[in-house]
Design a protein around this motif. Sequence first.
Motif, PDB file in Angstrom:
ATOM      1  N   ILE A  83       5.790   7.650  -8.956  1.00 19.68           N
ATOM      2  CA  ILE A  83       4.397   8.205  -9.127  1.00 19.68           C
ATOM      3  C   ILE A  83       4.069   8.937  -7.835  1.00 19.68           C
ATOM      4  O   ILE A  83       4.425   8.601  -6.680  1.00 19.68           O
ATOM      5  N   GLY A  84       2.983   9.742  -7.997  1.00 17.57           N
ATOM      6  CA  GLY A  84       2.383  10.270  -6.869  1.00 17.57           C
ATOM      7  C   GLY A  84       1.062   9.879  -6.807  1.00 17.57           C
ATOM      8  O   GLY A  84       0.329   9.491  -7.579  1.00 17.57           O
ATOM      9  N   VAL A  85       0.486   9.760  -5.435  1.00 17.06           N
ATOM     10  CA  VAL A  85      -0.694   9.222  -5.277  1.00 17.06           C
ATOM     11  C   VAL A  85      -1.385   9.949  -4.071  1.00 17.06           C
ATOM     12  O   VAL A  85      -0.785  10.466  -3.199  1.00 17.06           O
ATOM     13  N   ILE A 110       5.556   7.163  -4.403  1.00 16.09           N
ATOM     14  CA  ILE A 110       6.281   5.886  -4.171  1.00 16.09           C
ATOM     15  C   ILE A 110       6.812   5.404  -5.547  1.00 16.09           C
ATOM     16  O   ILE A 110       6.745   5.831  -6.698  1.00 16.09           O
ATOM     17  N   GLU A 111       7.591   4.541  -5.198  1.00 17.74           N
ATOM     18  CA  GLU A 111       8.291   3.605  -6.260  1.00 17.74           C
ATOM     19  C   GLU A 111       7.546   2.401  -6.398  1.00 17.74           C
ATOM     20  O   GLU A 111       7.499   1.734  -5.508  1.00 17.74           O
ATOM     21  N   TYR A 126       7.246   1.440  -2.579  1.00 14.48           N
ATOM     22  CA  TYR A 126       7.829   1.789  -1.335  1.00 14.48           C
ATOM     23  C   TYR A 126       7.843   3.528  -1.452  1.00 14.48           C
ATOM     24  O   TYR A 126       7.865   3.980  -2.437  1.00 14.48           O
ATOM     25  N   GLU A 127       7.669   4.063  -0.430  1.00 18.51           N
ATOM     26  CA  GLU A 127       7.528   5.473  -0.380  1.00 18.51           C
ATOM     27  C   GLU A 127       9.321   5.821  -0.655  1.00 18.51           C
ATOM     28  O   GLU A 127      10.251   5.352  -0.188  1.00 18.51           O
ATOM     29  N   GLU A 131      12.004   3.064   3.470  1.00 19.82           N
ATOM     30  CA  GLU A 131      11.929   1.459   2.986  1.00 19.82           C
ATOM     31  C   GLU A 131      10.625   0.800   3.406  1.00 19.82           C
ATOM     32  O   GLU A 131      10.272  -0.061   3.321  1.00 19.82           O
ATOM     33  N   GLN A 132       9.761   1.955   3.728  1.00 19.99           N
ATOM     34  CA  GLN A 132       8.216   1.407   4.126  1.00 19.99           C
ATOM     35  C   GLN A 132       7.582   1.016   2.992  1.00 19.99           C
ATOM     36  O   GLN A 132       7.404   1.649   1.965  1.00 19.99           O
ATOM     37  N   HIS A 133       7.020  -0.245   2.950  1.00 17.90           N
ATOM     38  CA  HIS A 133       6.068  -0.828   2.011  1.00 17.90           C
ATOM     39  C   HIS A 133       4.688  -0.507   2.085  1.00 17.90           C
ATOM     40  O   HIS A 133       4.074  -0.262   3.096  1.00 17.90           O
ATOM     41  N   PHE A 134       3.997  -0.083   0.901  1.00 22.35           N
ATOM     42  CA  PHE A 134       2.721   0.306   0.846  1.00 22.35           C
ATOM     43  C   PHE A 134       1.739  -0.663   0.054  1.00 22.35           C
ATOM     44  O   PHE A 134       2.660  -1.265  -0.870  1.00 22.35           O
TER      45      PHE A 134
END
Length: 418
Positions: A83-85, A110-111, A126-127, A131-134
Amino acid sequence: MNTIIAFILMFGLLVFVHEFGHFIFAKRAGMLVREFAIGFGPKIFSTTKNETLYTIRLLPMGGYVRVAGDDPEIVDIKPGQHIGVTFNEAGKVNQIIVNNKDKHPDALVIEVENIDLDHRLKMEGYEVGDEQHFSFQVDEKAHFIMDEKPTQIAPYDRQFASKTVGQRAMQLFAGPMMNFLLSIVIFAGLAMIQGVPVKDIEIGSVVENSPAEEAGFQAGDKVVEINGESVGKWSEFEEIVQASPEESVDMVVIRNGEKIPLEVTPALVELEQESFGQVGVVQASEKSFIRSIPYSFQQTYEWSTLILTNLGKLVTGQFSIDMLSGPVGIYDATDQVVQTGFMNFMMWTAILSVNLGIVNLVPLPALDGGRLLFVGLEAVRGKPIDPQKEGVVHFIGFALLMLLMIVVTWNDIQRLFL
């Protein structure tokens, strides 16, 4: 053309008042009202204001207020979905782009790993390509963007099911309640303009060439005796006259302080499957603001009783389904009423408003009464009915109501045109 305009205005008023009751009590309870609709089918007008989409739809067969949680939520985001945010100034997610993400180059794609838009208003992921976690907080008024159309999310505390039994019951009952209030207002207005019937059996006017005129009745006469029995209420006078078609009835009236005996033979009137007597007099009335208010409640109560009695006859088989009227039959009746004058048209509107209120309280699936029944069962059981099972019941009920509407409309067409 006058009938068409009158019917549209009448229909619009009745449905608007009914749905406004649902709408205002949903708002007062903090529910998210997604749509306020007059009519069904394709939209012919729409506008959005303060979270709610207001629409006028093509088919004049009712209306609805769509509250968050009434139906399954429109968009379901699942783990693993891309999805996009986008974010507001406070750093919270204010847009969730479900598809067509390429049309939103500024959105972070992001996934989704975890997402809770009901209670915590939080999403993790994650983007895509990194691998950056959000971990993001979601604004309580964020919107899904699906096919470039925005839909506001509905946290659980904005959904119908989150409210107390009392709040939900009141939101459901408010539609019929507003119809009863509308009828009271109309009856009160008519009473202030036309007057309230006097308490005595006083003749206001005598119809030309009627049995009453032939018998010598005059305006101002007060009936005090019928067939040797004292009477004091107009309802007693009506009951005796209606029960005596083509039979001689002895009456005594007071005129200028003197008692005058009169003999009248009510004419036989046949209306559909009923027959009754009629003499051709109109009850006297007086203009009184104070009496207009209780009179309007009395009229609403009396019409409610009559409609409930007829509904009971329908259930017991004393009334045939062929006697029911749908939109076509109501339009034809409205055409006849409009030709008799504005006051009669307003009276007809008040009667239909009472009818709409009562019919919606019938405990059948898809009607307000059916939904109130489920809320009542929840109050007794201490826990709600399975929403999926309740939804199936209401869906079947709605389908059956639409089928009934088709049958009634076809009967109207056959009766009027074939």
